[in-house]
Design a protein around this motif. Structure first.
Motif, short mmCIF file in Angstrom:
data_model
loop_
_atom_site.label_atom_id
_atom_site.label_comp_id
_atom_site.label_asym_id
_atom_site.label_seq_id
_atom_site.Cartn_x
_atom_site.Cartn_y
_atom_site.Cartn_z
N LYS A 49 42.43 33.83 -119.19
CA LYS A 49 42.46 32.48 -119.79
C LYS A 49 42.08 32.54 -121.27
O LYS A 49 42.60 31.77 -122.08
N THR A 52 45.26 33.84 -123.05
CA THR A 52 46.38 32.88 -123.14
C THR A 52 45.99 31.60 -123.88
O THR A 52 46.84 30.74 -124.10
N SER A 54 43.96 29.23 -122.81
CA SER A 54 43.59 28.06 -122.01
C SER A 54 42.07 27.91 -121.93
O SER A 54 41.57 26.87 -121.51
N ARG A 73 46.56 27.10 -129.57
CA ARG A 73 46.87 26.43 -128.31
C ARG A 73 47.83 27.29 -127.49
O ARG A 73 48.61 28.08 -128.04
N SER A 74 47.81 27.09 -126.16
CA SER A 74 48.60 27.92 -125.25
C SER A 74 50.08 27.95 -125.60
O SER A 74 50.73 28.99 -125.55
N HIS A 75 50.66 26.76 -125.95
CA HIS A 75 52.10 26.73 -126.20
C HIS A 75 52.45 27.47 -127.50
O HIS A 75 53.54 28.06 -127.61
#
Ligand SMILES: Nc1ncnc2c1ncn2[C@@H]1O[C@H](COP(=O)(O)OP(=O)(O)OP(=O)(O)O)[C@@H](O)[C@H]1O
Ligand SMILES: [Mg+2]
Length: 256
Positions: A49, A52, A54, A73-75
């Motif tokens: 996490k 990535t 998150s 951020r994740s995206h």
């Protein structure tokens, strides 16, 4: 020559007074399959996490292709090529199998949804080609949520492959699977990663899978890296044998 695609440096994550990830360093070589193993609660999922995006690290850095992705951020991280396999149930269990993969293809190209466009038809053709490779083409028109557990996990991997990641993270890809389903998923991960030149980082409780498919194994224990190396090196590491493999002989049964 060393070619590190993903590096983790001094990564720390505290939950209150509890340190779940404790100064972890990791160097993942491009094009390899890199397993992160360790007993329940070792910090594997927390580490993933943090990688990535998150979860935010308490301290430390995550570097993808030479650039820091810490705090992104994740995206944004996904667009830079680091993708974690989706949980199908949380995304699109009501789409068909082919639509699910096409969604990955379309999201990767940053196009909007225009159901009538040739572009979308092309995405469907490409989705079917990917489904053919993962053995799900016969289910292309089935509703994703109605597939067997093993087929749903294979579909999740197909969806992630559609995004054409540089690095693919899999947190326990074979959890809850039968031995036969586990073998299929392990073969799928290896063949697709090798064919596409994708670097894979996975956590896994099934030691047969880990030692069978990995180029490099990192062992976590109580949030710290206690060993790393080839499967043969890790298997014979005294601390690993004492702390982990001793009670991992029953890991197949203990996995959730
Ligand atoms: N959000 C949270 N708040 C508090 N503690 C947490 C949180 N998430 C994880 N932990 C704790 O951090 C430790 C590491 O958990 P983590 O889920 O990363 O372990 P894991 O190695 O993935 O274990 P498993 O093999 O069971 O999946 C555990 O003690 C867990 O209880
Ligand atoms: Mg976990």
């Amino acid at each position: 020559m060393s070619d590190t695609v993903l590096a983790v440096e001094g990564l720390v994550r505290d939950f209150g007074a509890f340190r779940a990830v404790n100064h972890v360093d990791l160097a993942v070589e491009r094009g390899t399959i890199h397993a992160v193993i360790g007993p329940n609660g070792a910090g594997k999922s927390t580490l993933f996490k943090l990688i990535t995006g998150s979860l935010r690290p308490t301290a430390g850095r995550v570097i993808l292709n030479g650039q820091s992705i810490g705090g992104k951020r994740s995206h944004v991280i996904a667009r830079r090529g680091l993708v974690q396999v989706f949980q199908l149930s949380s995304i699109c269990g009501r789409l068909t199998v082919a639509e699910s993969v096409a969604l990955g293809l379309i999201s990767q190209r940053h196009r909007g949804f225009d159901v009538a466009s040739t572009y979308q038809r092309r995405a469907r053709d490409e989705a079917v080609a990917i489904l053919d490779q993962v053995g799900l083409v016969a289910h292309a028109s089935s509703i994703a949520g109605t597939l067997s557990h093993g087929d749903q996990r294979a579909l999740e991997i197909a969806m992630a492959l559609a995004i054409k990641p540089t690095v693919l993270l899999l947190d326990e890809p074979t959890a809850g699977m039968s031995p036969a389903e586990t073998a299929v998923i392990a073969d799928l991960v290896v063949s697709e990663a090798r064919a596409r030149g994708i670097t894979v980082v996975l956590s896994e409780h099934d030691m047969d899978v880990v030692f069978g498919i990995s180029d490099h194994v990192t062992v976590l224990h109580q949030g710290q890296v206690i060993a790393g190396g080839t499967p043969a090196q890790v298997r014979s590491h005294p601390e690993v044998m004492a702390i982990y493999l001793g009670h991992a002989a029953t890991a197949g049964e203990e996995a959730p």
